[in-house]
Scaffold this motif. Structure first.
Motif, PDB file in Angstrom:
ATOM      1  N   ARG A  55     -40.069  84.297  75.595  1.00  0.00           N
ATOM      2  CA  ARG A  55     -41.374  83.904  75.246  1.00  0.00           C
ATOM      3  C   ARG A  55     -42.039  82.991  76.030  1.00  0.00           C
ATOM      4  NH1 ARG A  55     -41.294  85.518  69.793  1.00  0.00           N
ATOM      5  NH2 ARG A  55     -42.838  84.188  69.165  1.00  0.00           N
ATOM      6  N   ALA A  56     -43.412  83.181  76.019  1.00  0.00           N
ATOM      7  CA  ALA A  56     -44.494  82.358  76.820  1.00  0.00           C
ATOM      8  C   ALA A  56     -44.063  82.404  78.150  1.00  0.00           C
ATOM      9  CB  ALA A  56     -44.275  80.842  76.209  1.00  0.00           C
ATOM     10  N   GLY A  57     -43.712  83.672  78.625  1.00  0.00           N
ATOM     11  CA  GLY A  57     -43.753  83.684  80.127  1.00  0.00           C
ATOM     12  C   GLY A  57     -42.261  83.177  80.630  1.00  0.00           C
ATOM     13  N   MET A  58     -41.580  82.874  79.845  1.00  0.00           N
ATOM     14  CA  MET A  58     -39.955  82.344  80.172  1.00  0.00           C
ATOM     15  C   MET A  58     -39.102  83.281  80.259  1.00  0.00           C
ATOM     16  SD  MET A  58     -39.827  78.722  78.157  1.00  0.00           S
ATOM     17  CE  MET A  58     -38.100  78.355  79.018  1.00  0.00           C
ATOM     18  N   GLU A  59     -37.935  83.106  81.135  1.00  0.00           N
ATOM     19  CA  GLU A  59     -37.014  84.269  81.155  1.00  0.00           C
ATOM     20  C   GLU A  59     -35.862  84.017  80.177  1.00  0.00           C
ATOM     21  OE1 GLU A  59     -34.799  86.159  85.007  1.00  0.00           O
ATOM     22  OE2 GLU A  59     -33.991  84.299  84.545  1.00  0.00           O
ATOM     23  N   GLY A  60     -35.530  85.139  79.428  1.00  0.00           N
ATOM     24  CA  GLY A  60     -34.619  85.214  78.576  1.00  0.00           C
ATOM     25  C   GLY A  60     -33.324  86.309  78.730  1.00  0.00           C
ATOM     26  N   HIS A  61     -32.552  86.004  78.033  1.00  0.00           N
ATOM     27  CA  HIS A  61     -31.333  86.888  78.320  1.00  0.00           C
ATOM     28  C   HIS A  61     -30.853  87.394  76.920  1.00  0.00           C
ATOM     29  CE1 HIS A  61     -31.273  84.767  81.886  1.00  0.00           C
ATOM     30  NE2 HIS A  61     -30.584  85.623  82.593  1.00  0.00           N
ATOM     31  N   ALA A  62     -30.599  88.906  76.957  1.00  0.00           N
ATOM     32  CA  ALA A  62     -30.227  89.534  75.608  1.00  0.00           C
ATOM     33  C   ALA A  62     -29.084  90.436  75.810  1.00  0.00           C
ATOM     34  CB  ALA A  62     -31.327  90.349  74.933  1.00  0.00           C
ATOM     35  N   PHE A  63     -27.836  90.143  75.230  1.00  0.00           N
ATOM     36  CA  PHE A  63     -26.653  90.762  75.208  1.00  0.00           C
ATOM     37  C   PHE A  63     -26.397  91.468  73.883  1.00  0.00           C
ATOM     38  CE2 PHE A  63     -26.248  87.586  78.370  1.00  0.00           C
ATOM     39  CZ  PHE A  63     -25.659  88.045  79.565  1.00  0.00           C
ATOM     40  N   THR A  64     -25.892  92.687  74.034  1.00  0.00           N
ATOM     41  CA  THR A  64     -25.681  93.455  72.873  1.00  0.00           C
ATOM     42  C   THR A  64     -24.182  93.962  73.050  1.00  0.00           C
ATOM     43  OG1 THR A  64     -27.691  94.321  72.696  1.00  0.00           O
ATOM     44  CG2 THR A  64     -25.999  95.635  71.542  1.00  0.00           C
ATOM     45  N   ILE A  65     -23.470  93.756  71.973  1.00  0.00           N
ATOM     46  CA  ILE A  65     -21.982  94.115  71.783  1.00  0.00           C
ATOM     47  C   ILE A  65     -21.783  95.299  70.863  1.00  0.00           C
ATOM     48  CG2 ILE A  65     -19.678  93.177  71.200  1.00  0.00           C
ATOM     49  CD1 ILE A  65     -20.486  90.411  71.291  1.00  0.00           C
ATOM     50  N   ALA A  66     -21.553  96.446  71.456  1.00  0.00           N
ATOM     51  CA  ALA A  66     -21.387  97.591  70.850  1.00  0.00           C
ATOM     52  C   ALA A  66     -19.869  98.206  70.832  1.00  0.00           C
ATOM     53  CB  ALA A  66     -22.437  98.674  71.393  1.00  0.00           C
ATOM     54  N   SER A  67     -19.806  99.017  69.639  1.00  0.00           N
ATOM     55  CA  SER A  67     -18.498  99.749  69.833  1.00  0.00           C
ATOM     56  C   SER A  67     -18.610 101.361  69.871  1.00  0.00           C
ATOM     57  CB  SER A  67     -17.779  99.665  68.271  1.00  0.00           C
ATOM     58  OG  SER A  67     -18.584 100.130  67.306  1.00  0.00           O
ATOM     59  N   PRO A  68     -17.522 101.782  70.448  1.00  0.00           N
ATOM     60  CA  PRO A  68     -17.831 103.291  70.751  1.00  0.00           C
ATOM     61  C   PRO A  68     -18.700 104.264  69.634  1.00  0.00           C
ATOM     62  CG  PRO A  68     -15.544 102.891  71.305  1.00  0.00           C
ATOM     63  CD  PRO A  68     -16.280 101.454  70.598  1.00  0.00           C
ATOM     64  N   ASP A  69     -18.486 103.759  68.570  1.00  0.00           N
ATOM     65  CA  ASP A  69     -19.227 104.491  67.192  1.00  0.00           C
ATOM     66  C   ASP A  69     -20.590 104.177  67.064  1.00  0.00           C
ATOM     67  OD1 ASP A  69     -16.805 105.817  66.642  1.00  0.00           O
ATOM     68  OD2 ASP A  69     -16.026 104.010  65.162  1.00  0.00           O
ATOM     69  N   ASP A  70     -21.051 103.178  68.018  1.00  0.00           N
ATOM     70  CA  ASP A  70     -22.615 102.890  67.740  1.00  0.00           C
ATOM     71  C   ASP A  70     -23.351 103.816  68.890  1.00  0.00           C
ATOM     72  OD1 ASP A  70     -22.350 100.907  66.097  1.00  0.00           O
ATOM     73  OD2 ASP A  70     -21.558  99.566  67.439  1.00  0.00           O
ATOM     74  N   GLY A  71     -22.898 104.873  69.230  1.00  0.00           N
ATOM     75  CA  GLY A  71     -23.457 105.627  70.341  1.00  0.00           C
ATOM     76  C   GLY A  71     -24.795 106.213  70.054  1.00  0.00           C
ATOM     77  N   ARG A  72     -24.927 106.629  68.846  1.00  0.00           N
ATOM     78  CA  ARG A  72     -26.268 107.181  68.321  1.00  0.00           C
ATOM     79  C   ARG A  72     -27.257 105.991  68.063  1.00  0.00           C
ATOM     80  NH1 ARG A  72     -25.627 112.586  64.140  1.00  0.00           N
ATOM     81  NH2 ARG A  72     -24.347 113.539  65.412  1.00  0.00           N
ATOM     82  N   PHE A  73     -26.981 104.992  67.765  1.00  0.00           N
ATOM     83  CA  PHE A  73     -27.997 103.707  67.357  1.00  0.00           C
ATOM     84  C   PHE A  73     -28.420 103.192  69.042  1.00  0.00           C
ATOM     85  CE2 PHE A  73     -25.600 102.866  63.503  1.00  0.00           C
ATOM     86  CZ  PHE A  73     -26.215 103.860  62.608  1.00  0.00           C
TER      87      PHE A  73
END
Length: 572
Positions: free
Chosen positions: A352-370
């Motif tokens: 936010r406000a022009g600052m750099e951020g990091h977003a990590f998502t932890i998925a399982s194989p069954d989350d393929g459609r999402f």
């Protein structure tokens, strides 16, 4: 003249040089903005503020973290500066889906309107209703409320809405997701028809468009970006691991990343508590936030996180919007969100406000459609990463996974179909008894043949046996028969008559058969007056027969014995 196509361009040269002084705001607001460190408006603010000051309805669409709240709070302060509030009759109303978002809006009014004598009231659940009623009794210029508590106040007669001049519906798409639209429609029906309505949403689906058409009158549409796009300042990544390895993956990412503070999102409230206790056990300074917590606990948690006393906050989607903390360095999606739009709002808490951020998502194989739906929405593929010590897997795009986290499994994981012989009991088990055919399944010719060849002994013997047995006293089921009166020769309900198909000794016809005129013979005893095949018990009544002095020529011995028994019973 500005058209709908012209509104929403954020790449024009005017947006880079526009200042708040150019938007027509008063000196008091400009002073408050300068003290807060704001000099240049965001694109949504630069486009929306002049339109609101003109008194026009506004339909605003911009991604989270772009300053939508200030785009309507700043012009509202300017509009409400002239006027006086009345008791229990607010002059403006702002509807927010969550308590945190409502509290965030209230903080904006405190920050930008500190040089204006405006009164506000925050009406949300989890707080003392008596204190909120006291604020309304003194009169408020700005009422910020969640739909449920506002309707509760109105039904109790604590508030009147017929003096509202400005209505703001904030985060309308979140209102739709949380099921608040019926409440919002009811509230809008209580407001004056002549008003200014400001409608803001992060996404603009067909249902949101329908609501905007119903609530707004000749609005100006302000759209500064695509309805659901990730912020360019957020670096995204995804790790695909087994469900059982997700906690270890999260702990490893927190340790190797330079996490100043981070949101950790879960799909379910109970998973928030489980993950919170797990991280607490491994020595992380963490707090939790979800909708089932008391409002005091939620406020304490947010305050602790904002002050930096806790580095991590495990939360549900209740924190995906309305929490404005500009220095959040990381966002972790411990669960892949069910709705693709929620992914955009979650990762919008960082960068936010022009600052750099990091977003990590932890998925399982069954989350393929999402994951596929998310990548289709944001228009890019989320880069995959591998975590040391945890095997990396591939997504199964055919798996079905429910909201509760259980998977229906892929085609290969489905249980195989059972054969006809599979699942039967052991050989030593008792074999299943064959089903007898119903009466309607038996041919009529077979029934008549069985009745014709029935021997006379099989007909007479049951009557002789009943004559020798002592009479049993049965409990009456109807009000017309005496309790101690025995039931004799009465057909059973719902089934075949006991004497059906037998030859009548007097007439020679079969009882229960249909004669030449198509009239069926009654099946009740001869000593009962009634009608129909199934006589109700409360109508049937026993009538004694006259005592015969001599045996007539046409009567048999068995008939005389039966008449004698009838006479003796009537005398008793």
């Amino acid at each position: 003249m500005t058209t709908h196509q012209d509104i929403g361009r954020e790449d024009g040269p005017e947006t880079a040089t526009t200042t708040f002084e150019d938007l027509g705001l008063g000196p008091e607001i400009l002073k408050a903005l300068a003290e807060s460190g704001y000099t240049h408006p965001t694109p949504i603010q630069a486009q929306a503020i002049p339109v609101v000051l003109m008194g026009r309805d506004v339909l605003g669409c911009a991604q989270t973290g772009t300053g939508k709240t200030a785009s309507f709070t700043l012009p509202m302060i300017e509009i409400l500066a002239a006027g006086r509030a009345k008791a229990r009759m607010p002059r403006s109303l702002i509807l927010a889906p969550t308590r945190e978002l409502a509290a965030q809006v209230a903080e904006n009014f405190d920050k930008y309107g500190k040089y204006h004598p405006l009164k506000k009231a925050l009406i949300i659940g989890g707080e003392s209703m008596s204190d909120q009623v006291a604020l309304l009794d003194r009169g408020v210029d700005v009422l910020i409320a969640t739909p449920g508590r506002l309707l509760d106040m109105f039904e109790r007669g604590r508030i009147l809405l017929n003096d509202v001049k400005v209505l703001v519906i904030d985060e309308a798409d979140r209102m739709l997701d949380m099921g608040f639209i019926p409440d919002v429609e009811k509230i809008v029906g209580l407001l004056p028809k002549i008003r200014q309505t400001l409608f803001f949403s992060a996404t603009m689906g067909p249902e949101i468009r329908r609501l905007a058409d119903a609530f707004l009158m000749n609005p100006k549409e302000v759209k500064v970006s695509t309805g659901a796009s990730a912020a360019t300042t957020v670096v995204q990544a995804m790790a695909v691991v087994e469900e059982i390895d997700k906690r270890e993956t999260l702990r490893h990412l927190i340790r190797i990343e330079e996490v100043k503070n981070a949101f950790i999102f879960c799909n379910r409230k109970r998973d928030v508590d489980v993950l919170f206790r797990s991280l607490k056990k491994h020595g992380f300074d963490v707090v939790q936030l979800h909708g089932d917590m008391a409002q005091s606990a939620r406020g304490e948690t947010l305050e602790k996180f904002k002050k930096g006393e806790a580095r991590l906050m495990v939360c549900s989607d209740v924190a995906a919007r309305g929490i404005d903390i500009s220095a959040v360095s990381h966002v972790f999606n411990f669960d892949v969100p069910i709705h693709a739009e929620d992914y955009v709002h979650r990762i919008g808490r960082t960068g936010r406000a022009g600052m750099e951020g990091h977003a990590f998502t932890i998925a399982s194989p069954d989350d393929g459609r999402f994951v596929g739906a998310i990548e289709s929405l944001i228009g890019t593929t989320i880069p995959r990463i591998e975590v040391e010590g945890v095997p990396a897997l591939d997504l199964d795009m055919t798996a079905r996974k429910g909201r509760g986290g259980r998977t229906g499994g892929s085609k290969d994981s489905k249980r195989p179909a059972r054969s006809k012989d599979e699942g039967r009991k052991d050989e030593g088990a008792k074999p299943r008894r064959e089903r007898k055919p119903r009466r309607e399944e038996t041919p009529a010719a077979e029934i008549e043949a069985e009745a014709e060849v029935a021997p006379a002994e099989s007909i007479e013997s049951p009557r002789e046996e009943r004559a020798e047995r002592p009479e049993r006293v049965e409990r009456s089921r109807g009000r017309g028969r005496d309790r101690d009166e025995p039931r004799r020769d009465e057909p059973r309900r719902g089934g075949r008559n006991r004497d059906e198909g037998r030859r009548d000794e007097r007439g020679g016809r079969r009882r229960g058969r249909i004669d030449e005129l198509g009239i069926g013979e009654m099946l009740h005893p001869d000593g009962v007056i009634g009608f129909g095949d199934h006589m109700p018990d409360f109508i049937a009544a026993a009538v004694p027969l006259p005592v015969k002095s001599a045996k007539s020529a046409g009567d048999s011995d068995a008939d005389m014995d039966a008449d004698a028994d009838m006479d003796s019973e009537s005398e008793d």
